[in-house]
Motif scaffolding. Sequence first.
Motif, PDB file in Angstrom:
ATOM      1  N   MET A   1       0.844  -1.205   0.000  1.00  0.00           N
ATOM      2  CA  MET A   1       0.000   0.000   0.000  1.00  0.00           C
ATOM      3  C   MET A   1       0.872   1.244   0.000  1.00  0.00           C
ATOM      4  O   MET A   1       0.600   2.204  -0.709  1.00  0.00           O
ATOM      5  N   GLU A   2       1.954   1.186   0.809  1.00  0.00           N
ATOM      6  CA  GLU A   2       2.835   2.357   0.895  1.00  0.00           C
ATOM      7  C   GLU A   2       3.494   2.634  -0.461  1.00  0.00           C
ATOM      8  O   GLU A   2       3.592   3.779  -0.884  1.00  0.00           O
ATOM      9  N   THR A   3       3.917   1.537  -1.123  1.00  0.00           N
ATOM     10  CA  THR A   3       4.526   1.675  -2.446  1.00  0.00           C
ATOM     11  C   THR A   3       3.536   2.330  -3.399  1.00  0.00           C
ATOM     12  O   THR A   3       3.915   3.182  -4.203  1.00  0.00           O
ATOM     13  N   PHE A   4       2.269   1.913  -3.260  1.00  0.00           N
ATOM     14  CA  PHE A   4       1.256   2.454  -4.159  1.00  0.00           C
ATOM     15  C   PHE A   4       1.151   3.970  -4.008  1.00  0.00           C
ATOM     16  O   PHE A   4       1.041   4.699  -4.999  1.00  0.00           O
ATOM     17  N   ILE A   5       1.203   4.445  -2.755  1.00  0.00           N
ATOM     18  CA  ILE A   5       1.111   5.891  -2.527  1.00  0.00           C
ATOM     19  C   ILE A   5       2.306   6.608  -3.156  1.00  0.00           C
ATOM     20  O   ILE A   5       2.155   7.669  -3.773  1.00  0.00           O
ATOM     21  N   ILE A   6       3.496   6.011  -3.031  1.00  0.00           N
ATOM     22  CA  ILE A   6       4.682   6.623  -3.639  1.00  0.00           C
ATOM     23  C   ILE A   6       4.520   6.685  -5.154  1.00  0.00           C
ATOM     24  O   ILE A   6       4.786   7.712  -5.785  1.00  0.00           O
ATOM     25  N   LEU A   7       4.046   5.576  -5.732  1.00  0.00           N
ATOM     26  CA  LEU A   7       3.853   5.542  -7.183  1.00  0.00           C
ATOM     27  C   LEU A   7       2.800   6.551  -7.618  1.00  0.00           C
ATOM     28  O   LEU A   7       2.928   7.209  -8.652  1.00  0.00           O
ATOM     29  N   LEU A   8       1.744   6.670  -6.781  1.00  0.00           N
ATOM     30  CA  LEU A   8       0.678   7.614  -7.114  1.00  0.00           C
ATOM     31  C   LEU A   8       1.216   9.053  -7.070  1.00  0.00           C
ATOM     32  O   LEU A   8       0.880   9.880  -7.930  1.00  0.00           O
ATOM     33  N   SER A   9       2.071   9.360  -6.087  1.00  0.00           N
ATOM     34  CA  SER A   9       2.677  10.690  -5.992  1.00  0.00           C
ATOM     35  C   SER A   9       3.509  10.968  -7.239  1.00  0.00           C
ATOM     36  O   SER A   9       3.456  12.061  -7.819  1.00  0.00           O
ATOM     37  N   LEU A  10       4.279   9.952  -7.639  1.00  0.00           N
ATOM     38  CA  LEU A  10       5.116  10.077  -8.829  1.00  0.00           C
ATOM     39  C   LEU A  10       4.247  10.396 -10.044  1.00  0.00           C
ATOM     40  O   LEU A  10       4.553  11.291 -10.841  1.00  0.00           O
ATOM     41  N   PHE A  11       3.141   9.670 -10.152  1.00  0.00           N
ATOM     42  CA  PHE A  11       2.217   9.857 -11.266  1.00  0.00           C
ATOM     43  C   PHE A  11       1.655  11.281 -11.275  1.00  0.00           C
ATOM     44  O   PHE A  11       1.679  11.969 -12.300  1.00  0.00           O
ATOM     45  N   ALA A  12       1.193  11.727 -10.087  1.00  0.00           N
ATOM     46  CA  ALA A  12       0.576  13.054  -9.997  1.00  0.00           C
ATOM     47  C   ALA A  12       1.586  14.144 -10.366  1.00  0.00           C
ATOM     48  O   ALA A  12       1.263  15.077 -11.118  1.00  0.00           O
ATOM     49  N   LEU A  13       2.818  14.021  -9.870  1.00  0.00           N
ATOM     50  CA  LEU A  13       3.838  15.025 -10.182  1.00  0.00           C
ATOM     51  C   LEU A  13       4.176  15.018 -11.672  1.00  0.00           C
ATOM     52  O   LEU A  13       4.339  16.076 -12.286  1.00  0.00           O
ATOM     53  N   ALA A  14       4.252  13.820 -12.264  1.00  0.00           N
ATOM     54  CA  ALA A  14       4.562  13.728 -13.688  1.00  0.00           C
ATOM     55  C   ALA A  14       3.449  14.336 -14.539  1.00  0.00           C
ATOM     56  O   ALA A  14       3.712  14.934 -15.582  1.00  0.00           O
ATOM     57  N   VAL A  15       2.190  14.185 -14.069  1.00  0.00           N
ATOM     58  CA  VAL A  15       1.075  14.796 -14.802  1.00  0.00           C
ATOM     59  C   VAL A  15       1.242  16.316 -14.823  1.00  0.00           C
ATOM     60  O   VAL A  15       1.130  16.962 -15.869  1.00  0.00           O
ATOM     61  N   PHE A  16       1.564  16.885 -13.655  1.00  0.00           N
ATOM     62  CA  PHE A  16       1.746  18.346 -13.599  1.00  0.00           C
ATOM     63  C   PHE A  16       2.911  18.790 -14.463  1.00  0.00           C
ATOM     64  O   PHE A  16       2.818  19.794 -15.169  1.00  0.00           O
ATOM     65  N   LEU A  17       3.994  18.015 -14.420  1.00  0.00           N
ATOM     66  CA  LEU A  17       5.150  18.336 -15.252  1.00  0.00           C
ATOM     67  C   LEU A  17       4.756  18.312 -16.733  1.00  0.00           C
ATOM     68  O   LEU A  17       5.101  19.218 -17.493  1.00  0.00           O
ATOM     69  N   GLY A  18       4.009  17.283 -17.135  1.00  0.00           N
ATOM     70  CA  GLY A  18       3.577  17.160 -18.517  1.00  0.00           C
ATOM     71  C   GLY A  18       2.736  18.351 -18.961  1.00  0.00           C
ATOM     72  O   GLY A  18       2.881  18.855 -20.075  1.00  0.00           O
ATOM     73  N   VAL A  19       1.860  18.817 -18.064  1.00  0.00           N
ATOM     74  CA  VAL A  19       1.016  19.973 -18.385  1.00  0.00           C
ATOM     75  C   VAL A  19       1.873  21.223 -18.557  1.00  0.00           C
ATOM     76  O   VAL A  19       1.701  22.001 -19.498  1.00  0.00           O
ATOM     77  N   GLU A  20       2.844  21.392 -17.635  1.00  0.00           N
ATOM     78  CA  GLU A  20       3.666  22.601 -17.658  1.00  0.00           C
ATOM     79  C   GLU A  20       4.653  22.626 -18.824  1.00  0.00           C
ATOM     80  O   GLU A  20       5.071  23.688 -19.273  1.00  0.00           O
ATOM     81  N   LEU A  21       5.031  21.429 -19.290  1.00  0.00           N
ATOM     82  CA  LEU A  21       6.017  21.347 -20.379  1.00  0.00           C
ATOM     83  C   LEU A  21       5.512  21.993 -21.657  1.00  0.00           C
ATOM     84  O   LEU A  21       6.264  22.600 -22.399  1.00  0.00           O
TER      85      LEU A  21
END
Lengths: 95, 281
Positions: A1-21
């Motif tokens: 479960m903890e790994t999932f939260i880390i992966l989800l954080s990674l996903f959310a940050l990458a989405v924002f990066l993709g939008v800003e790019l």
Amino acid sequence: METFIILLSLFALAVFLGVELITKVPPTLHTPLMSGSNAISGITIVGAILAAGSGSESGVLVQALGFIAIVFATINVVGGFMVTQRMLGMFKRRG
Amino acid sequence: MNAMVINLFYLLAALLFVLGIKGLTRPKTALRGNRLAALGMLVAIVVTLLDRQVIDYTLVAAGLALGALIGAVMARRVQMTAMPQMVAILNGLGGGASLGVAAASYFSVLAQGGDLSGPTLMLANGAAMLAVLIGTVTFSGSAVAFAKLQEILPGQPIGFSGMKFINLGLLLVALATAWMLVTGQAGAGGFAVLVGVALILGVTLVMPIGGADMPVVIALLNSYSGIAAAAAGFIMGNTVLIVSGALVGASGIILTQIMCVAMNRSLANVLFGKMAEADAN
């Protein structure tokens, strides 16, 4: 479960990066950008390699699906980057 | 190779993708951007080949060789005027690959007879069903987009004004089936239903959109294939799949929006497969 939260954080940050790019893109670069990022989405090739290379223990069906996925993803990656290169090369000659 | 080293190289690949996409948005740096992204892909592939999980190299090598050959020949032969179709095919294959990866993982869990009650397994299965749904819609949607641009199918919008309700209905059926698969109420038969419904949904989403709007649709489907790749990453907890998929998914939707503005179209209409107002009148 903890790994999932880390992966989800990674996903959310990458989405924002993709939008800003992507901010202002000149219209001539719309198609090359689309085709270049399409080639990047062929990254699913990593999953395909892991599935196809998992050995005979995982069963014929899994290996077959992995093989098809590798072929598809490789066409996506190789074709995608080469086509983008061709398109950009043409702009250069024109400009 | 050590899992930590592999993940560090995955990080390097993801950074190269970021630089690549950034480069592709400026005319001066576009060529270099494409090369950086291709380099990132090479790093990701080579590192994955060294992963301890890869036991059998025969299928992997054969698949890579066959795919590279077909991809290279297609990229060389295609006419410059046929580029949108080409991107549509490539994108559809990317979606198909994500479907393959998700299906492989689902059936490998099924074959091991694992019980589907653990929360981690349920999350992985949820991600698998999402990858199946989005990957399949990308696959069949791209096929229709290709057929329209290649004039195999008529370019004008096909459908009726209530089409979006059918699309919504299909989506709900797909989500319900996915839920039953995740909770273990459905088996391989349910999986086939999910793939079937998603195939139809891809067709009904793109059919009502006219040929002139196809580049926008392809940009949107490109974004979908990124999300499918990210979902596939959640199945196996693979960071490079998640980051790159999210990057492509997010940047793809922004690019779609930019293209919509440039072509004077509404993003919502393209998203829900609604006919363009100008064509309806």
